[in-house]
Design a protein around this motif. Sequence first.
Motif, PDB file in Angstrom:
ATOM      1  N   GLY A   1       8.531  -2.139  15.138  1.00 32.04           N
ATOM      2  CA  GLY A   1       7.860  -3.068  16.026  1.00 32.04           C
ATOM      3  C   GLY A   1       6.548  -3.663  15.581  1.00 32.04           C
ATOM      4  O   GLY A   1       5.901  -4.366  16.361  1.00 32.04           O
ATOM      5  N   LEU A   2       6.129  -3.427  14.326  1.00 26.69           N
ATOM      6  CA  LEU A   2       4.799  -3.894  13.938  1.00 26.69           C
ATOM      7  C   LEU A   2       4.788  -4.900  12.799  1.00 26.69           C
ATOM      8  O   LEU A   2       3.804  -5.612  12.624  1.00 26.69           O
ATOM      9  N   GLN A   3       5.844  -4.949  12.009  1.00 30.93           N
ATOM     10  CA  GLN A   3       5.827  -5.875  10.882  1.00 30.93           C
ATOM     11  C   GLN A   3       6.474  -7.216  11.266  1.00 30.93           C
ATOM     12  O   GLN A   3       7.138  -7.329  12.297  1.00 30.93           O
ATOM     13  N   GLN A   4       6.263  -8.196  10.421  1.00 33.44           N
ATOM     14  CA  GLN A   4       6.909  -9.486  10.648  1.00 33.44           C
ATOM     15  C   GLN A   4       8.422  -9.314  10.513  1.00 33.44           C
ATOM     16  O   GLN A   4       8.910  -8.697   9.575  1.00 33.44           O
ATOM     17  N   GLY A   5       9.164  -9.865  11.476  1.00 34.38           N
ATOM     18  CA  GLY A   5      10.613  -9.700  11.454  1.00 34.38           C
ATOM     19  C   GLY A   5      11.047  -8.308  11.839  1.00 34.38           C
ATOM     20  O   GLY A   5      12.097  -7.839  11.384  1.00 34.38           O
ATOM     21  N   SER A   6      10.255  -7.620  12.649  1.00 33.44           N
ATOM     22  CA  SER A   6      10.578  -6.244  13.044  1.00 33.44           C
ATOM     23  C   SER A   6      11.847  -6.206  13.900  1.00 33.44           C
ATOM     24  O   SER A   6      12.317  -7.231  14.404  1.00 33.44           O
ATOM     25  N   LEU A   7      12.389  -5.008  14.074  1.00 29.30           N
ATOM     26  CA  LEU A   7      13.635  -4.850  14.815  1.00 29.30           C
ATOM     27  C   LEU A   7      13.463  -5.220  16.285  1.00 29.30           C
ATOM     28  O   LEU A   7      14.399  -5.686  16.929  1.00 29.30           O
ATOM     29  N   ALA A   8      12.286  -4.971  16.826  1.00 28.00           N
ATOM     30  CA  ALA A   8      12.016  -5.293  18.222  1.00 28.00           C
ATOM     31  C   ALA A   8      10.801  -6.215  18.308  1.00 28.00           C
ATOM     32  O   ALA A   8       9.873  -6.122  17.508  1.00 28.00           O
ATOM     33  N   THR A   9      10.840  -7.132  19.267  1.00 25.16           N
ATOM     34  CA  THR A   9       9.687  -7.991  19.525  1.00 25.16           C
ATOM     35  C   THR A   9       8.912  -7.385  20.684  1.00 25.16           C
ATOM     36  O   THR A   9       9.377  -7.385  21.827  1.00 25.16           O
ATOM     37  N   LEU A  10       7.752  -6.849  20.389  1.00 25.71           N
ATOM     38  CA  LEU A  10       6.972  -6.115  21.387  1.00 25.71           C
ATOM     39  C   LEU A  10       5.778  -6.935  21.853  1.00 25.71           C
ATOM     40  O   LEU A  10       5.159  -7.651  21.059  1.00 25.71           O
ATOM     41  N   ASP A  11       5.445  -6.797  23.143  1.00 30.11           N
ATOM     42  CA  ASP A  11       4.226  -7.418  23.642  1.00 30.11           C
ATOM     43  C   ASP A  11       3.050  -6.457  23.400  1.00 30.11           C
ATOM     44  O   ASP A  11       3.222  -5.360  22.860  1.00 30.11           O
ATOM     45  N   LYS A  12       1.867  -6.873  23.810  1.00 27.72           N
ATOM     46  CA  LYS A  12       0.669  -6.069  23.517  1.00 27.72           C
ATOM     47  C   LYS A  12       0.720  -4.699  24.195  1.00 27.72           C
ATOM     48  O   LYS A  12       0.296  -3.696  23.610  1.00 27.72           O
ATOM     49  N   ASN A  13       1.236  -4.650  25.421  1.00 21.97           N
ATOM     50  CA  ASN A  13       1.328  -3.373  26.123  1.00 21.97           C
ATOM     51  C   ASN A  13       2.258  -2.414  25.399  1.00 21.97           C
ATOM     52  O   ASN A  13       1.982  -1.210  25.279  1.00 21.97           O
ATOM     53  N   GLN A  14       3.362  -2.934  24.924  1.00 22.42           N
ATOM     54  CA  GLN A  14       4.325  -2.087  24.216  1.00 22.42           C
ATOM     55  C   GLN A  14       3.780  -1.663  22.861  1.00 22.42           C
ATOM     56  O   GLN A  14       3.985  -0.515  22.428  1.00 22.42           O
ATOM     57  N   LYS A  15       3.079  -2.550  22.189  1.00 24.98           N
ATOM     58  CA  LYS A  15       2.481  -2.180  20.905  1.00 24.98           C
ATOM     59  C   LYS A  15       1.405  -1.109  21.088  1.00 24.98           C
ATOM     60  O   LYS A  15       1.249  -0.229  20.228  1.00 24.98           O
ATOM     61  N   LEU A  16       0.680  -1.175  22.190  1.00 23.98           N
ATOM     62  CA  LEU A  16      -0.311  -0.137  22.455  1.00 23.98           C
ATOM     63  C   LEU A  16       0.357   1.234  22.533  1.00 23.98           C
ATOM     64  O   LEU A  16      -0.139   2.213  21.944  1.00 23.98           O
ATOM     65  N   ASP A  17       1.499   1.307  23.212  1.00 21.53           N
ATOM     66  CA  ASP A  17       2.206   2.584  23.315  1.00 21.53           C
ATOM     67  C   ASP A  17       2.811   3.005  21.981  1.00 21.53           C
ATOM     68  O   ASP A  17       2.964   4.197  21.716  1.00 21.53           O
ATOM     69  N   LEU A  18       3.137   2.026  21.143  1.00 25.93           N
ATOM     70  CA  LEU A  18       3.628   2.352  19.803  1.00 25.93           C
ATOM     71  C   LEU A  18       2.508   2.938  18.952  1.00 25.93           C
ATOM     72  O   LEU A  18       2.704   3.918  18.220  1.00 25.93           O
ATOM     73  N   PHE A  19       1.317   2.374  19.069  1.00 23.67           N
ATOM     74  CA  PHE A  19       0.169   2.928  18.338  1.00 23.67           C
ATOM     75  C   PHE A  19      -0.184   4.321  18.850  1.00 23.67           C
ATOM     76  O   PHE A  19      -0.621   5.181  18.084  1.00 23.67           O
ATOM     77  N   ARG A  20      -0.003   4.545  20.142  1.00 25.51           N
ATOM     78  CA  ARG A  20      -0.239   5.887  20.669  1.00 25.51           C
ATOM     79  C   ARG A  20       0.722   6.894  20.036  1.00 25.51           C
ATOM     80  O   ARG A  20       0.335   8.042  19.764  1.00 25.51           O
ATOM     81  N   LEU A  21       1.946   6.463  19.788  1.00 24.38           N
ATOM     82  CA  LEU A  21       2.906   7.342  19.119  1.00 24.38           C
ATOM     83  C   LEU A  21       2.515   7.560  17.664  1.00 24.38           C
ATOM     84  O   LEU A  21       2.664   8.674  17.135  1.00 24.38           O
ATOM     85  N   MET A  22       2.010   6.533  17.020  1.00 27.87           N
ATOM     86  CA  MET A  22       1.525   6.708  15.648  1.00 27.87           C
ATOM     87  C   MET A  22       0.388   7.719  15.608  1.00 27.87           C
ATOM     88  O   MET A  22       0.308   8.552  14.691  1.00 27.87           O
ATOM     89  N   ARG A  23      -0.473   7.651  16.592  1.00 23.07           N
ATOM     90  CA  ARG A  23      -1.572   8.613  16.648  1.00 23.07           C
ATOM     91  C   ARG A  23      -1.032  10.025  16.859  1.00 23.07           C
ATOM     92  O   ARG A  23      -1.458  10.981  16.193  1.00 23.07           O
ATOM     93  N   ALA A  24      -0.090  10.174  17.794  1.00 23.32           N
ATOM     94  CA  ALA A  24       0.476  11.501  18.077  1.00 23.32           C
ATOM     95  C   ALA A  24       1.200  12.073  16.862  1.00 23.32           C
ATOM     96  O   ALA A  24       1.140  13.279  16.602  1.00 23.32           O
ATOM     97  N   SER A  25       1.882  11.218  16.111  1.00 23.87           N
ATOM     98  CA  SER A  25       2.640  11.674  14.944  1.00 23.87           C
ATOM     99  C   SER A  25       1.799  11.695  13.677  1.00 23.87           C
ATOM    100  O   SER A  25       2.317  11.910  12.579  1.00 23.87           O
ATOM    101  N   LYS A  26       0.492  11.437  13.838  1.00 18.25           N
ATOM    102  CA  LYS A  26      -0.455  11.456  12.717  1.00 18.25           C
ATOM    103  C   LYS A  26      -0.054  10.478  11.605  1.00 18.25           C
ATOM    104  O   LYS A  26      -0.205  10.759  10.418  1.00 18.25           O
ATOM    105  N   SER A  27       0.488   9.326  12.022  1.00 20.63           N
ATOM    106  CA  SER A  27       0.949   8.347  11.034  1.00 20.63           C
ATOM    107  C   SER A  27       0.085   7.095  10.982  1.00 20.63           C
ATOM    108  O   SER A  27       0.478   6.100  10.374  1.00 20.63           O
TER     109      SER A  27
END
Length: 430
Positions: free
Chosen positions: A250-276
């Motif tokens: 969900g973060l690169q150009q041409g990603s599998l999903a088109t996410l809005d800002k709210n959804q990207k925020l939750d994706l970054f929260r998962l990156m933080r949780a997974s230490k990535s």
Amino acid sequence: MKIIPKLALAAVLATSVSGVVLTAPAVAQKKDKAQENGGLKLSPEALKAAQAAQPVLQQKNYAAADPLVSAVEAAAKTEDDKYIAAAMRYELESGKLYAAQQANPNAPVDEAVLAKPLDALIASPSTPAADKPRYVYRRGALAYNGKQYPIALQYFQQAKQLGYNDPNLPMLIVKSKIETGDVAGGVGELSSVIDQMNASGQKAPEDYYKYAIGRVNKAKMVPETLTWMRKWLSAYPTAQNWRNVLVIYGLQQGSLATLDKNQKLDLFRLMRASKSLADQNDYMEYAQYATDKGLPAEAATVLKEGMATGKIPAGNATAKAMLAAAEAKSKQEGSLAPTEARAKSANDGKLAALTAEAYYGQGNYAKAAELYRLALQKGGVDANEVNTRLGIALAASGDKAGAKAAFDAVKGAPRADLASFWNTWLQTQA
């Protein structure tokens, strides 16, 4: 992924006909009776020619053996004669190719000369039953190396039915299916292979998952790509793998999903949780999404973590300015108690959801969960978004069961896919 190199099996799959004793019986026989040789009945002409060719083959003098093997082929009349002729031809051609490869590993290899003797050995009623599976397998490898994938698949499946046991065989069946265009069937076969390996206590190689992801993604099979990504993370939950998957998702150009800002925020929260979260850009982008959402405490926390780990360099003036602004804004907001009271008396759950977000940003996960549940109870909110964030808050507080229940309640793409990634992360936690 290199599954089987050309000619890697040439030596081990040779017919070993050099070891067959080609001698006439010591006892007298009727002249019209065929010579017996370990169950084989060779005509006198074929026996004589084979006896001449055999020692030369044993010496690996392939140039001298070539005309002698041709003489055996010319003399062959019976099924047993033809079997010996095919066996010698296969051993001769395999030996020549193997010797050429050893002499010059980078030279092109043409294995087509092996097809005819292999076909003869497979079809011959004189071929020992114990030998036929490996000839069938070798014929499949020959077709596979020649990119004749439908033919290769036929032989590999036959070899499997005959009980041939080789560690390369399952993956060759998978790859042959996929190369014929049956991507779904191929990855389904691969899933079974992985399940069998796991059941036996043998962990499937990481390359198996990467191969499946690459092929289903190439075929634009998005649901299957996401499924295989989750399987990969379940088996190999490294920080690098998490980052690769979430960026592609969900973060690169041409990603599998088109996410809005709210959804990207939750994706970054998962990156933080997974230490990535990998570098300053990740931390600063996350902080910006939190700032835009009106969560200065969360933005400040993320920026401080990035600086503490060294992933945000100490001299990054932009990050320092973002942190100062976030801390000032957070201090200005003060206590959330008055907002919480208004949320509880509100007619719908919108203010409760916003207050829950603020509590989450402050690290007060218990209060966040309480207010998210209140928002769901009052209604008037996006239930899929709130359930996602309820799951995130519960996961952060250590309530894995509660978090899973919240994530399971999320429906519809892309929220359900995002929740599934969170569930995968939960499963990888001790």
